[in-house]
Write a protein that holds these residues in place. Sequence first.
Motif, PDB file in Angstrom:
ATOM      1  N   UNK A  24      58.286  53.424  49.675  1.00  0.00           N
ATOM      2  CA  UNK A  24      59.366  53.912  48.671  1.00  0.00           C
ATOM      3  C   UNK A  24      59.045  55.428  48.277  1.00  0.00           C
ATOM      4  N   UNK A  47      59.961  57.880  45.445  1.00  0.00           N
ATOM      5  CA  UNK A  47      60.311  57.760  44.289  1.00  0.00           C
ATOM      6  C   UNK A  47      61.265  59.205  43.915  1.00  0.00           C
ATOM      7  N   UNK A  94      57.057  60.527  42.365  1.00  0.00           N
ATOM      8  CA  UNK A  94      55.953  59.996  41.455  1.00  0.00           C
ATOM      9  C   UNK A  94      54.580  59.802  41.927  1.00  0.00           C
ATOM     10  N   UNK A  95      53.825  60.833  41.700  1.00  0.00           N
ATOM     11  CA  UNK A  95      52.388  60.922  41.894  1.00  0.00           C
ATOM     12  C   UNK A  95      51.384  60.514  40.753  1.00  0.00           C
ATOM     13  N   UNK A  96      50.424  59.881  40.827  1.00  0.00           N
ATOM     14  CA  UNK A  96      49.741  59.432  39.784  1.00  0.00           C
ATOM     15  C   UNK A  96      49.204  60.949  39.062  1.00  0.00           C
ATOM     16  N   UNK A  97      49.429  61.250  37.763  1.00  0.00           N
ATOM     17  CA  UNK A  97      49.065  62.391  37.222  1.00  0.00           C
ATOM     18  C   UNK A  97      47.481  62.688  37.107  1.00  0.00           C
ATOM     19  N   UNK A 135      45.126  61.596  39.057  1.00  0.00           N
ATOM     20  CA  UNK A 135      44.498  61.595  40.414  1.00  0.00           C
ATOM     21  C   UNK A 135      44.872  63.041  41.109  1.00  0.00           C
ATOM     22  N   UNK A 178      44.985  55.861  47.523  1.00  0.00           N
ATOM     23  CA  UNK A 178      44.950  54.828  46.912  1.00  0.00           C
ATOM     24  C   UNK A 178      45.814  53.397  47.804  1.00  0.00           C
ATOM     25  N   UNK A 179      46.974  53.669  48.351  1.00  0.00           N
ATOM     26  CA  UNK A 179      47.617  52.491  49.140  1.00  0.00           C
ATOM     27  C   UNK A 179      46.719  51.985  50.297  1.00  0.00           C
ATOM     28  N   UNK A 197      43.372  52.291  50.330  1.00  0.00           N
ATOM     29  CA  UNK A 197      42.318  51.277  49.931  1.00  0.00           C
ATOM     30  C   UNK A 197      42.852  49.951  49.424  1.00  0.00           C
ATOM     31  N   UNK A 198      44.116  50.002  48.767  1.00  0.00           N
ATOM     32  CA  UNK A 198      44.462  48.680  48.178  1.00  0.00           C
ATOM     33  C   UNK A 198      45.097  47.834  49.140  1.00  0.00           C
ATOM     34  N   UNK A 210      52.222  60.010  50.834  1.00  0.00           N
ATOM     35  CA  UNK A 210      51.520  58.683  50.340  1.00  0.00           C
ATOM     36  C   UNK A 210      52.175  57.648  50.804  1.00  0.00           C
TER      37      UNK A 210
END
Lengths: 255, 274
Positions: free
Chosen positions: A87, A89, A93-96, A98, A106-107, A109-110, A155
């Motif tokens: 998705x 957004x 929507x990035x993580x502020x 980081x 991040x994705x 890794x997780x 991402x």
Amino acid sequence: MSGRAFVEFVGVEKAFAGKPVLRGMDLAIGKGEILYIIGTSGVGKSVTIKHLVGFLPIDKGEIWFDGQRVDRLDERGFYPVRRRVGMVFQNATLFDAMTLTENVALPLRKHQGLGWKAALADARRRLAQVYLADFADRYPAELSDGMRKRAAIARTLTLAPEVVLFDEPTTGLDPVNARRIDRLIRELSRTLGVTAVVVSHDLPSIMSVADRVAFLYQGRVHALATPAELAASADPIVQQFIAGRSSGPMETPGF
Amino acid sequence: MSAAPSLPVRALAALGRPVIAAARATLELWGVLIGTLAGIIRSYGKGGRRPRGAVVAQMYAIGNRSLVFVAVTLGFIGMVMMYQACLQFSRAIGDLSQVGLQFLRLVVSDFGPTLTAMMLATRVGAGIAAEIGSMKVTEQLDALRMSGVLPIDYLLVPRFLASIVMTVALTILGAAIMYGAGGLTAWLSFGVNPRTFFDPAMVQPRHLALGLVKAVTYGAAIPIVSGFCGLRARGSSEGVGWATTAAVVGSSFAVIALDFALSVGALWLFGGDL
Ligand SMILES: Nc1ncnc2c1ncn2[C@@H]1O[C@H](COP(=O)(O)OP(=O)(O)O)[C@@H](O)[C@H]1O
Ligand SMILES: [Mg+2]
């Protein structure tokens, strides 16, 4: 696979605090298709695509993805779906907190269980692909809207999703950047066979990119057609939307 | 549509709605607590991915934000309280030799942890609610979920652990400063000998235990209440503002309510002798 489309919404209903948004929505999306969802603000376009990845529970109906019923899954059950359905957004929507590289890593890794180092290296490579190599160590707040959008797309694409949901990808972008996003969506579909579901108000983008367009009105798919068919539609409500007339048969809440 | 409902029905509905909303909120609050505890097990259990560095970073953030604030506030409160106490004691009894003993007992078992936590509820609570709330309204929490991350594990677990550790640490510091400032005031304003004042004879292990239990409980409650408020944020920046205010009010209230509950519990446990 039981004759179901790749992605299928069947009689989906959703209300917020007693206020119905979706009222029996049916929509079937084919594999590799580029489907645009259009409609006035607040009609439930974002809600529709959020249902597919399980951000919101539906009240009634069924949602199918690749032969599997997904609307009853729990948070953990949705993990494999979110690995295959990406998705982008609405607000990129990035993580502020980081850097771009960490955002993209991040994705990896997780979801893929990569180590931190490997994920960071991979993330750098992917940022270079969207011409953001020079900005890999910057924070999102330091970038322009177009760059943030590209990073957010990078991402999302890291996991090689089969379906990508775009929530108003060109809204707020200048025409040049908007057409670049259009081209990217087309290339994803043509070269990688990615199924794209795009929420948009951007008529040029709809006309040049969409295979089919679903026009959402009063909680249902009011019209489902190719862009050309839609433009030539005799339906007065569709006509009003396409022409962008402020008065007409369309009933919009809040006016 | 049928006819409008009768007055009693409407009155019942009007009464019922807030009750249902409150019940749902309480349930959600419990959900956040359970989710956080489960998140600790997920992160620190076998095969879990520990949030390396995140807890330390949060501890630093809390300490950095609150150290001076807590120290100054508790110091001043200690001075004012001791001044008043000495005034009353000297008028009523004329003997100030007991003042320090009683004060230490109170600071250890109540004022130290509770006042420190009240200060932290405003600073730490507002910070947590604002951060999580703004991530909520900008869809960053959903983006986390897309990335295969549970927001509670990623955001709340480190803040929860850091808050417990730092509330205990700052309580020790705050209590020491409060006690010291009180002793100084008693000495300079009323001539109470510091040797008489700084005498720990009255403090029993149960006072220390109660103080520690309080500090740990407050430290756990503040991030849970504030995280809950942040997760409920809705709309845009206005929603974040609302969540931040609610977090400060809610976690301050939680500290006072827990202080009462724990004090009553301790009284009962120790047979009324505290
Ligand atoms: N999480 C939510 N809680 C309450 N109401 C919501 C939520 N998400 C969406 N809505 C409401 O549902 C309606 C449709 O929203 P949305 O799908 O975002 O509209 P759009 O078609 O513009 O994307 C709106 O009236 C919105 O206020
Ligand atoms: Mg939307």
